[in-house]
Write a protein that holds these residues in place. Structure first.
Motif, PDB file in Angstrom:
ATOM      1  N   PRO A 132     -30.982  25.967 -53.624  1.00  0.00           N
ATOM      2  CA  PRO A 132     -30.406  25.763 -55.144  1.00  0.00           C
ATOM      3  C   PRO A 132     -28.991  25.255 -55.082  1.00  0.00           C
ATOM      4  N   HIS A 133     -28.188  25.183 -53.899  1.00  0.00           N
ATOM      5  CA  HIS A 133     -26.866  25.004 -53.639  1.00  0.00           C
ATOM      6  C   HIS A 133     -26.914  23.427 -53.195  1.00  0.00           C
ATOM      7  N   LEU A 134     -27.634  23.016 -52.635  1.00  0.00           N
ATOM      8  CA  LEU A 134     -27.680  21.668 -51.750  1.00  0.00           C
ATOM      9  C   LEU A 134     -26.971  20.409 -52.550  1.00  0.00           C
ATOM     10  N   ARG A 135     -27.420  20.490 -53.887  1.00  0.00           N
ATOM     11  CA  ARG A 135     -27.014  19.310 -54.619  1.00  0.00           C
ATOM     12  C   ARG A 135     -25.615  19.338 -55.026  1.00  0.00           C
ATOM     13  N   MET A 136     -25.106  20.442 -55.119  1.00  0.00           N
ATOM     14  CA  MET A 136     -23.679  20.673 -55.549  1.00  0.00           C
ATOM     15  C   MET A 136     -23.164  20.508 -54.133  1.00  0.00           C
ATOM     16  N   LEU A 137     -23.505  21.056 -53.013  1.00  0.00           N
ATOM     17  CA  LEU A 137     -22.976  20.711 -51.702  1.00  0.00           C
ATOM     18  C   LEU A 137     -22.622  19.558 -51.497  1.00  0.00           C
ATOM     19  N   TYR A 138     -23.779  18.688 -51.653  1.00  0.00           N
ATOM     20  CA  TYR A 138     -23.679  17.166 -51.207  1.00  0.00           C
ATOM     21  C   TYR A 138     -22.675  16.355 -52.319  1.00  0.00           C
ATOM     22  N   ARG A 139     -22.881  16.674 -53.633  1.00  0.00           N
ATOM     23  CA  ARG A 139     -21.770  16.077 -54.502  1.00  0.00           C
ATOM     24  C   ARG A 139     -20.278  16.505 -53.936  1.00  0.00           C
ATOM     25  N   PHE A 140     -20.139  17.731 -53.738  1.00  0.00           N
ATOM     26  CA  PHE A 140     -18.641  18.124 -53.067  1.00  0.00           C
ATOM     27  C   PHE A 140     -18.369  17.130 -51.772  1.00  0.00           C
ATOM     28  N   ALA A 141     -19.315  17.050 -50.969  1.00  0.00           N
ATOM     29  CA  ALA A 141     -19.081  16.525 -49.796  1.00  0.00           C
ATOM     30  C   ALA A 141     -18.856  15.078 -49.826  1.00  0.00           C
ATOM     31  N   CYS A 142     -19.465  14.408 -50.889  1.00  0.00           N
ATOM     32  CA  CYS A 142     -19.501  13.076 -51.387  1.00  0.00           C
ATOM     33  C   CYS A 142     -17.921  12.677 -51.990  1.00  0.00           C
ATOM     34  N   ARG A 143     -17.348  13.534 -52.429  1.00  0.00           N
ATOM     35  CA  ARG A 143     -16.020  13.578 -53.304  1.00  0.00           C
ATOM     36  C   ARG A 143     -15.025  13.797 -52.050  1.00  0.00           C
ATOM     37  N   LEU A 144     -15.462  14.652 -51.009  1.00  0.00           N
ATOM     38  CA  LEU A 144     -14.392  14.874 -49.877  1.00  0.00           C
ATOM     39  C   LEU A 144     -14.231  13.750 -49.082  1.00  0.00           C
ATOM     40  N   THR A 145     -15.597  13.270 -48.692  1.00  0.00           N
ATOM     41  CA  THR A 145     -15.613  12.284 -47.882  1.00  0.00           C
ATOM     42  C   THR A 145     -15.615  10.962 -48.138  1.00  0.00           C
ATOM     43  N   GLY A 146     -15.941  10.672 -49.215  1.00  0.00           N
ATOM     44  CA  GLY A 146     -15.778   9.298 -50.312  1.00  0.00           C
ATOM     45  C   GLY A 146     -16.966   8.529 -49.412  1.00  0.00           C
ATOM     46  N   ASN A 147     -17.910   9.093 -48.900  1.00  0.00           N
ATOM     47  CA  ASN A 147     -18.975   8.108 -48.344  1.00  0.00           C
ATOM     48  C   ASN A 147     -20.324   8.936 -48.317  1.00  0.00           C
ATOM     49  N   PRO A 148     -21.461   8.674 -48.779  1.00  0.00           N
ATOM     50  CA  PRO A 148     -22.495   9.057 -48.953  1.00  0.00           C
ATOM     51  C   PRO A 148     -22.843   9.631 -47.487  1.00  0.00           C
ATOM     52  N   ASP A 149     -22.935   8.811 -46.545  1.00  0.00           N
ATOM     53  CA  ASP A 149     -23.502   9.177 -45.288  1.00  0.00           C
ATOM     54  C   ASP A 149     -22.714  10.189 -44.545  1.00  0.00           C
ATOM     55  N   ASP A 150     -21.409  10.043 -44.648  1.00  0.00           N
ATOM     56  CA  ASP A 150     -20.546  11.178 -44.051  1.00  0.00           C
ATOM     57  C   ASP A 150     -20.942  12.495 -44.904  1.00  0.00           C
TER      58      ASP A 150
END
Length: 183
Positions: free
Chosen positions: A17-35
């Motif tokens: 249930p938290h994966l989408r939120m984690l991915y979105r947060f990670a995208c904001r931090l890294t600035g890159n979807p692959d990272d």
């Protein structure tokens, strides 16, 4: 360490249930979807053998955010030490447009569009010049809209510390933007 099928299902039930939120947060931090995908995967690999600990966490979302943020900081430090790539090169302009879309001036004409593109580029560039922890704080509060208490929990600091850090981050961002605006 291998988990039994029931343990694997339990891990999936807790984390999915938290994966989408984690991915979105990670995208904001890294600035890159692959990272971002790599970062989330790294977090999942670290947590998979610790399913029992996940069961005991009272509020899993802030706890997962804290783990992801710490992995991001660790990864940034490793990359900095290795000099593999500058932080500003972690993403393209297209990757950051989602954040910068709120500055769009739809319907205002070509001149306004040009000015908005210029502002978007300047803000993107200024964010890239911030230290990774400063950028993360700005992203969590100003972009994602997290409450200061949640940020304090993720960063493991007092809520008052978040206010002072935000003030310093914004001041630094302002300095960078003003320097870019000078002829």
């Amino acid at each position: 360490m291998f988990l039994t099928r029931s343990q694997a299902k339990e891990f999936d039930r807790l984390v999915k249930p938290h994966l989408r939120m984690l991915y979105r947060f990670a995208c904001r931090l890294t600035g890159n979807p692959d990272d971002a995908e790599d970062l989330v995967q790294e977090v999942m690999l670290k947590l998979y053998p610790k399913t029992q600990e996940l069961r005991e966490v009272e509020d899993l979302q802030p706890w997962l955010n804290r783990v992801l943020y710490r992995c991001f900081v660790d990864r940034s430090r490793r990359e900095k030490r290795r000099h593999e790539q500058a932080f500003s090169d972690l993403g393209s302009d297209e990757d950051h447009n989602a954040f910068l879309d709120r500055f769009s001036g739809e319907g205002l004409g070509p001149l306004a569009d040009m000015e908005n593109d210029r502002a978007r580029t300047m803000i993107h560039s200024a964010l890239d010049e911030l230290a990774p922890d400063q950028r993360a704080l700005i992203v969590m509060y100003d972009v994602e809209g997290w409450p200061q208490d949640d940020i304090a929990e993720v960063l493991d600091v007092a809520p008052g510390t978040i206010k002072s850090r935000l003030s310093r981050c914004r001041a630094r961002l302002r300095e960078i933007i003003l320097a870019k605006m000078e002829p």
